[in-house]
Motif scaffolding. Sequence first.
Motif, PDB file in Angstrom:
ATOM      1  N   SER A   1      45.952  38.897  36.535  1.00 14.45           N
ATOM      2  CA  SER A   1      44.534  39.009  36.189  1.00 14.45           C
ATOM      3  C   SER A   1      44.269  40.477  35.909  1.00 14.45           C
ATOM      4  O   SER A   1      45.178  41.289  35.907  1.00 14.45           O
ATOM      5  CB  SER A   1      43.682  38.528  37.355  1.00 14.45           C
ATOM      6  OG  SER A   1      43.805  39.444  38.426  1.00 14.45           O
TER       7      SER A   1
ATOM      8  N   GLY B   1      42.638  42.274  37.957  1.00 12.24           N
ATOM      9  CA  GLY B   1      42.241  42.842  39.251  1.00 12.24           C
ATOM     10  C   GLY B   1      43.236  43.841  39.817  1.00 12.24           C
ATOM     11  O   GLY B   1      44.179  44.259  39.160  1.00 12.24           O
TER      12      GLY B   1
ATOM     13  N   ASP C   1      35.743  38.938  34.482  1.00  8.44           N
ATOM     14  CA  ASP C   1      36.940  38.126  34.717  1.00  8.44           C
ATOM     15  C   ASP C   1      36.533  36.659  34.599  1.00  8.44           C
ATOM     16  O   ASP C   1      35.403  36.305  34.932  1.00  8.44           O
ATOM     17  CB  ASP C   1      37.455  38.428  36.139  1.00  8.44           C
ATOM     18  CG  ASP C   1      38.665  37.597  36.471  1.00  8.44           C
ATOM     19  OD1 ASP C   1      39.759  37.964  36.028  1.00  8.44           O
ATOM     20  OD2 ASP C   1      38.517  36.571  37.180  1.00  8.44           O
TER      21      ASP C   1
HETATM   22 MG    MG Z   1      40.672  38.851  40.380  1.00 10.00          MG
END
Ligand code: MG
Length: 399
Positions: free
Chosen positions: A194, A196, A352
């Motif tokens: 992702s 992140g 996201d």
């Molecule tokens: Mg994430």
Amino acid sequence: MFRTFLIKYGEIAIKGKNRHLFEDALVKQICHALRPVDGKFHVYKEQGRIYIDCGSQEDPENGMFDFEGTVEALKCVFGIVGICPVLKVEDRGIEQLGTDVIGFLEQAYDVHGQTFKVAARRARKSYPIESMEVDRVLGGRILEAFPQMRVDVHEPEIMLHVEIREKIYIYSKIIPGPGGMPVGTNGKAMLLLSGGIDSPVAGYMICKRGVRIDATYFHAPPYTSERAKQKVVDLARRIAKYAGPIDLHVVNFTDIQLYIYDQCPHDELTIIMRRYMMRIAEHFAKETGSLALVTGESIGQVASQTMQSLAATNEVCTIPVFRPLIGFDKQEIVNVAERIDTYETSILPYEDCCTIFVAKHPVTKPNLNVIRRSEQKLNEKIDELVRTAIETTETIRVW
Ligand code: MG
Ligand code: ATP
């Protein structure tokens, strides 16, 4: 003065038949890491050692290379435990070797009253003088040349290694490498990447154990932007510094998400979405030879990472799911992210796909039967959407 590096690698992992596999993989990864560095490099194995000759050895004036850049690149090669800049000299007898060693100290140090020890190793047994005698003779020459220096055999400030092989290698500094095992020695896995902080670190950790990775990213245009996707490509590029080339599969997840949003209770959204992510990532894993999935989850970090939630996402997978960060606190993950230079990219504030459709109060203890029943409502239509998502996936090679 340094035009050669001696590469030290962990010995324990490479006993027996696997040794040459380990060494060949390490040589390959070193070559890959040095590609963007200025200079000409020759990486070779010799008697259980790996050396790198830098620039042109015959014509040093012509063979400039980026010393700092080389060291930085080598610090990203898993399997290396030590990077030693060495002075490589011809064997012209012990007298000349003494002169070479004195020259080495003059150039490498601002010699004052440091303590030292000579540690000679006679790997070429035909060399006429035993290593302890070499230590003694060279130690004597050093004390003559630098009367202010002293010998300390227990805790010397300068440990002067002299390795006698076809050529003779002199070194004293060992720059720590990243450890681990060379990427490519332990198969391949599929990272769910992702934008992140966590998943890039998880990818790094799995690669450290010698596993090659590919990655799958789920985006939801137009809810997630082109910039959010670019951020993930950038992250993959940063991991590729350690991992080598990565095939990044970019899956358009929008229709699947909208359909789940439409059909399922909203507090189960995240879990059901996760299960579809896992199914699709597993599809690509199997298609491309990955033996496991890798995620950035850690127990209890968010609602979708409770023990119950992890069990629910795990259930749909038929290959192992590895979660290298499972026992890490957030701060510990951040520390690694900073060290491997993914943090600054990870905190860029782009949307996201999971945060856009997230429920206010997601279930934290999903009941498997309930989740399965909800998924049944998705019928054949979801299979078709999954098929389309797979067919329209874009694969980007990142390195
Ligand atoms: Mg994430
Ligand atoms: P990260 O910092 O890695 O995004 P997170 O703390 O945000 O993790 P979650 O959003 O619960 O946690 O995601 C858990 C894991 O699921 C991620 O570490 C990643 O492996 C995977 N994942 C989540 N969203 C995506 C996505 N859009 N594409 C690919 N994988 C994802």
